[in-house]
Write a protein that holds these residues in place. Structure first.
Motif, PDB file in Angstrom:
ATOM      1  N   TYR A   1       0.797  -1.127  -0.022  1.00 17.22           N
ATOM      2  CA  TYR A   1      -0.021   0.045  -0.099  1.00 17.22           C
ATOM      3  C   TYR A   1       0.843   1.221   0.027  1.00 17.22           C
ATOM      4  O   TYR A   1       1.896   1.561   0.694  1.00 17.22           O
ATOM      5  CB  TYR A   1      -0.849  -0.056   1.308  1.00 17.22           C
ATOM      6  CG  TYR A   1      -1.754   1.199   1.219  1.00 17.22           C
ATOM      7  CD1 TYR A   1      -2.985   1.196   0.551  1.00 17.22           C
ATOM      8  CD2 TYR A   1      -1.491   2.330   1.970  1.00 17.22           C
ATOM      9  CE1 TYR A   1      -4.100   2.328   0.543  1.00 17.22           C
ATOM     10  CE2 TYR A   1      -2.243   3.484   2.090  1.00 17.22           C
ATOM     11  CZ  TYR A   1      -3.472   3.394   1.410  1.00 17.22           C
ATOM     12  OH  TYR A   1      -4.363   4.463   1.175  1.00 17.22           O
ATOM     13  N   ASP A   2       0.586   2.217  -0.972  1.00 15.83           N
ATOM     14  CA  ASP A   2       1.475   3.267  -0.931  1.00 15.83           C
ATOM     15  C   ASP A   2       0.385   4.532  -1.318  1.00 15.83           C
ATOM     16  O   ASP A   2      -0.452   4.583  -2.074  1.00 15.83           O
ATOM     17  CB  ASP A   2       2.255   3.489  -2.469  1.00 15.83           C
ATOM     18  CG  ASP A   2       3.134   4.389  -2.369  1.00 15.83           C
ATOM     19  OD1 ASP A   2       2.928   5.688  -2.189  1.00 15.83           O
ATOM     20  OD2 ASP A   2       4.489   4.374  -2.842  1.00 15.83           O
ATOM     21  N   LYS A   3       0.292   5.343  -0.160  1.00 19.94           N
ATOM     22  CA  LYS A   3      -0.468   6.529  -0.011  1.00 19.94           C
ATOM     23  C   LYS A   3      -0.424   7.396  -1.078  1.00 19.94           C
ATOM     24  O   LYS A   3      -1.292   7.885  -1.792  1.00 19.94           O
ATOM     25  CB  LYS A   3      -0.532   7.182   1.194  1.00 19.94           C
ATOM     26  CG  LYS A   3      -0.874   6.394   2.571  1.00 19.94           C
ATOM     27  CD  LYS A   3      -1.021   7.449   3.787  1.00 19.94           C
ATOM     28  CE  LYS A   3      -1.343   6.618   4.979  1.00 19.94           C
ATOM     29  NZ  LYS A   3      -1.180   7.410   6.226  1.00 19.94           N
ATOM     30  N   ARG A   4       0.835   7.620  -1.558  1.00 22.21           N
ATOM     31  CA  ARG A   4       1.041   8.804  -2.518  1.00 22.21           C
ATOM     32  C   ARG A   4       0.558   8.202  -3.988  1.00 22.21           C
ATOM     33  O   ARG A   4      -0.249   8.902  -4.767  1.00 22.21           O
ATOM     34  CB  ARG A   4       2.673   8.901  -2.766  1.00 22.21           C
ATOM     35  CG  ARG A   4       2.939  10.131  -3.711  1.00 22.21           C
ATOM     36  CD  ARG A   4       4.370  10.283  -3.756  1.00 22.21           C
ATOM     37  NE  ARG A   4       5.029  10.253  -2.246  1.00 22.21           N
ATOM     38  CZ  ARG A   4       5.095  11.335  -1.703  1.00 22.21           C
ATOM     39  NH1 ARG A   4       4.775  12.663  -2.360  1.00 22.21           N
ATOM     40  NH2 ARG A   4       5.688  11.564  -0.560  1.00 22.21           N
ATOM     41  N   LYS A   5       0.608   6.968  -4.248  1.00 26.00           N
ATOM     42  CA  LYS A   5       0.156   6.247  -5.472  1.00 26.00           C
ATOM     43  C   LYS A   5      -1.322   6.100  -5.542  1.00 26.00           C
ATOM     44  O   LYS A   5      -2.078   6.441  -6.593  1.00 26.00           O
ATOM     45  CB  LYS A   5       0.868   4.958  -5.782  1.00 26.00           C
ATOM     46  CG  LYS A   5       2.176   5.088  -6.228  1.00 26.00           C
ATOM     47  CD  LYS A   5       2.949   3.756  -6.534  1.00 26.00           C
ATOM     48  CE  LYS A   5       4.445   3.982  -7.002  1.00 26.00           C
ATOM     49  NZ  LYS A   5       5.024   2.679  -7.183  1.00 26.00           N
ATOM     50  N   GLU A   6      -1.905   5.836  -4.328  1.00 20.28           N
ATOM     51  CA  GLU A   6      -3.245   5.628  -3.949  1.00 20.28           C
ATOM     52  C   GLU A   6      -3.970   7.162  -4.279  1.00 20.28           C
ATOM     53  O   GLU A   6      -5.065   7.072  -4.915  1.00 20.28           O
ATOM     54  CB  GLU A   6      -3.751   5.117  -2.645  1.00 20.28           C
ATOM     55  CG  GLU A   6      -3.188   3.695  -2.623  1.00 20.28           C
ATOM     56  CD  GLU A   6      -4.305   2.667  -3.712  1.00 20.28           C
ATOM     57  OE1 GLU A   6      -5.043   2.829  -3.856  1.00 20.28           O
ATOM     58  OE2 GLU A   6      -3.243   1.563  -3.830  1.00 20.28           O
TER      59      GLU A   6
ATOM     60  N   LYS B   1      -3.947   7.846  -8.312  1.00 16.51           N
ATOM     61  CA  LYS B   1      -4.767   6.914  -8.898  1.00 16.51           C
ATOM     62  C   LYS B   1      -6.201   7.467  -8.445  1.00 16.51           C
ATOM     63  O   LYS B   1      -6.974   7.724  -9.604  1.00 16.51           O
ATOM     64  CB  LYS B   1      -4.769   5.458  -8.339  1.00 16.51           C
ATOM     65  CG  LYS B   1      -5.818   4.716  -9.091  1.00 16.51           C
ATOM     66  CD  LYS B   1      -5.928   3.458  -8.275  1.00 16.51           C
ATOM     67  CE  LYS B   1      -4.639   2.776  -7.859  1.00 16.51           C
ATOM     68  NZ  LYS B   1      -4.746   1.334  -7.214  1.00 16.51           N
ATOM     69  N   ALA B   2      -6.750   7.951  -7.362  1.00 22.25           N
ATOM     70  CA  ALA B   2      -8.001   8.592  -7.331  1.00 22.25           C
ATOM     71  C   ALA B   2      -8.278   9.937  -7.987  1.00 22.25           C
ATOM     72  O   ALA B   2      -9.082  10.254  -8.650  1.00 22.25           O
ATOM     73  CB  ALA B   2      -8.111   8.801  -5.689  1.00 22.25           C
TER      74      ALA B   2
ATOM     75  N   GLU C   1       2.342   2.966 -13.482  1.00 19.14           N
ATOM     76  CA  GLU C   1       2.678   2.290 -12.254  1.00 19.14           C
ATOM     77  C   GLU C   1       1.230   2.366 -11.227  1.00 19.14           C
ATOM     78  O   GLU C   1       1.135   1.728 -10.321  1.00 19.14           O
ATOM     79  CB  GLU C   1       3.650   3.178 -11.348  1.00 19.14           C
ATOM     80  CG  GLU C   1       4.984   3.033 -12.115  1.00 19.14           C
ATOM     81  CD  GLU C   1       6.132   3.792 -11.124  1.00 19.14           C
ATOM     82  OE1 GLU C   1       5.796   3.944 -10.054  1.00 19.14           O
ATOM     83  OE2 GLU C   1       7.134   4.255 -11.777  1.00 19.14           O
ATOM     84  N   VAL C   2       0.121   3.246 -11.843  1.00 22.69           N
ATOM     85  CA  VAL C   2      -0.969   3.262 -10.955  1.00 22.69           C
ATOM     86  C   VAL C   2      -2.132   2.616 -11.834  1.00 22.69           C
ATOM     87  O   VAL C   2      -3.196   3.048 -11.426  1.00 22.69           O
ATOM     88  CB  VAL C   2      -1.262   4.727 -10.179  1.00 22.69           C
ATOM     89  CG1 VAL C   2      -0.305   5.099  -9.420  1.00 22.69           C
ATOM     90  CG2 VAL C   2      -1.200   5.786 -11.395  1.00 22.69           C
ATOM     91  N   GLY C   3      -1.655   2.161 -12.841  1.00 21.18           N
ATOM     92  CA  GLY C   3      -2.742   1.704 -13.898  1.00 21.18           C
ATOM     93  C   GLY C   3      -3.380   2.520 -14.947  1.00 21.18           C
ATOM     94  O   GLY C   3      -4.280   1.885 -15.601  1.00 21.18           O
ATOM     95  N   PHE C   4      -2.688   3.646 -15.130  1.00 22.53           N
ATOM     96  CA  PHE C   4      -3.247   4.573 -15.992  1.00 22.53           C
ATOM     97  C   PHE C   4      -2.279   5.138 -17.032  1.00 22.53           C
ATOM     98  O   PHE C   4      -1.593   6.042 -16.836  1.00 22.53           O
ATOM     99  CB  PHE C   4      -3.745   5.777 -15.396  1.00 22.53           C
ATOM    100  CG  PHE C   4      -5.195   5.483 -14.733  1.00 22.53           C
ATOM    101  CD1 PHE C   4      -6.613   5.434 -15.505  1.00 22.53           C
ATOM    102  CD2 PHE C   4      -5.213   5.363 -13.577  1.00 22.53           C
ATOM    103  CE1 PHE C   4      -7.650   5.225 -14.866  1.00 22.53           C
ATOM    104  CE2 PHE C   4      -6.446   5.115 -12.679  1.00 22.53           C
ATOM    105  CZ  PHE C   4      -7.641   5.036 -13.400  1.00 22.53           C
TER     106      PHE C   4
END
Length: 339
Positions: A183-188, A191-192, A238-241
């Motif tokens: 879990y990476d808060k920065r990447k999450e 992504k949002a 890296e975040v799916g986009f």
């Protein structure tokens, strides 16, 4: 739980830090902070255990130095260990004391001089262990594999006391455990933000402006990268986009909205312009509002259901791994030699 290990030359400075308040804070500032954050800044340190030593910082330093003389070969006799809880975790003083003893045992200093001190000036309650690496038998506690030992200890204490579990650094994990998602808060957050931007925009230009408005700097080439306010660069893939996915989503949105608008109004689809719910105000420096009215929300909900799973991130790299290139070149050379 997070652990930290360090060694040093000075007993005095480490022991002083563990036993005293922060020197940069005045007495008035300590009381002010205590009323603000409900933590203890004045008298923040509470000694949970003296192991084969006693006294104030001067007496402790003298005792540690006396034992250090039993081994003159060691250059850094000071061992400093820290165990820090997550903000939501709590342990009793006795549990902290037990954790300190287990930590001392792991690092081979259970029979050496050390103090275990609880600090109460942060939301993350934590203990410091200031220890003498030189024992009464003249032997020096090893500092090899210290980070791995600390990581293993933290995972064991998390299970023992029901604390928030944290993955160890990948270097200390088995090949199987390295595949587990981290879990990476920065990447999450990124992504949002990308997901929200794709819902509110229908062209790449407005998508970029939306992301810039959120504080990101965008680098576009063969792929796309986002740099946040902390100067951290994260690839979209890296975040799916990936860039291709972002462009496909925006293109699909335009086609979907044109088709629906043409069917509802009976208009020529080619003459219909796709609206953006994120408005660019070129002549205004004010922060944009990202709130939507009820009609806009209804369109967004219909659009999201219309393009379906396109908005879900996919984890496919949009660039060629440079590590694969040397192997491919070698294969070409071998093939040429065979000819």
């Amino acid at each position: 739980m997070i652990g930290h290990v360090s060694i040093g030359r000075s007993f005095y400075h480490c022991i002083s830090y563990c036993l005293e308040d922060k020197k940069e804070l005045s007495e008035q500032r300590k009381l002010q902070l205590e009323s603000q954050d409900h933590l203890i800044h004045k008298g923040r340190a509470e000694v949970l255990e003296y192991n084969k030593c006693f006294g104030n910082k001067y007496e402790l330093t003298q005792q540690f130095n006396d034992v250090r003389k039993l081994s003159r070969r060691v250059e850094k006799p000071m061992l400093h260990l820290t165990l820090r809880l997550a903000p939501t975790d709590r342990l009793t003083k006795e549990q902290f004391r037990e954790a300190g003893r287990e930590c001392a045992k792991v690092f081979g200093i259970e029979d050496n001089q050390y103090i275990c001190v609880l600090h109460k000036d942060t939301n993350e309650r934590h203990i410091h262990i200031a220890a003498n690496r030189v024992g009464f038998n003249g032997r020096v506690a090893s500092d090899s594999n210290s980070y791995k030992r600390m990581a293993d200890l933290c995972r064991r204490l998390e299970k023992k006391y029901g604390l928030q579990e944290i993955l160890s650094p990948k270097a200390f994990l088995s090949p199987k455990d390295r595949l587990l998602p981290r879990y990476d808060k920065r990447k999450e957050k990124l992504k949002a933000d990308i997901n929200q931007a794709l819902k509110l925009t229908s062209s790449y230009l407005t998508f970029e402006n939306y992301m810039k408005d959120l504080g990101y700097k965008i680098l576009k080439g063969r792929g796309v990268s986002f740099i946040d306010d902390k100067k951290v660069n994260i690839k979209g893939s890296e975040v799916g986009f990936s860039l291709m996915k972002i462009e496909n989503i925006l293109c699909s949105k335009q086609k979907y909205m044109k088709r629906n608008a043409g069917e509802e109004k009976g208009e020529n689809k080619s003459s219909y312009s796709v609206p953006d719910f994120y408005d660019i105000k070129e002549q205004s420096n004010e922060k944009q509002s990202h709130s939507l009215n009820k009609s806009q929300k209804a369109v967004i909900d219909g659009l999201s259901s219309g393009i379906g799973s396109l908005l879900n991130p996919e984890y496919q790299s949009d660039y060629i791994d440079t590590q694969l290139q040397p192997n491919s070149q070698k294969k070409k050379k071998k093939a040429a030699l065979r000819r």
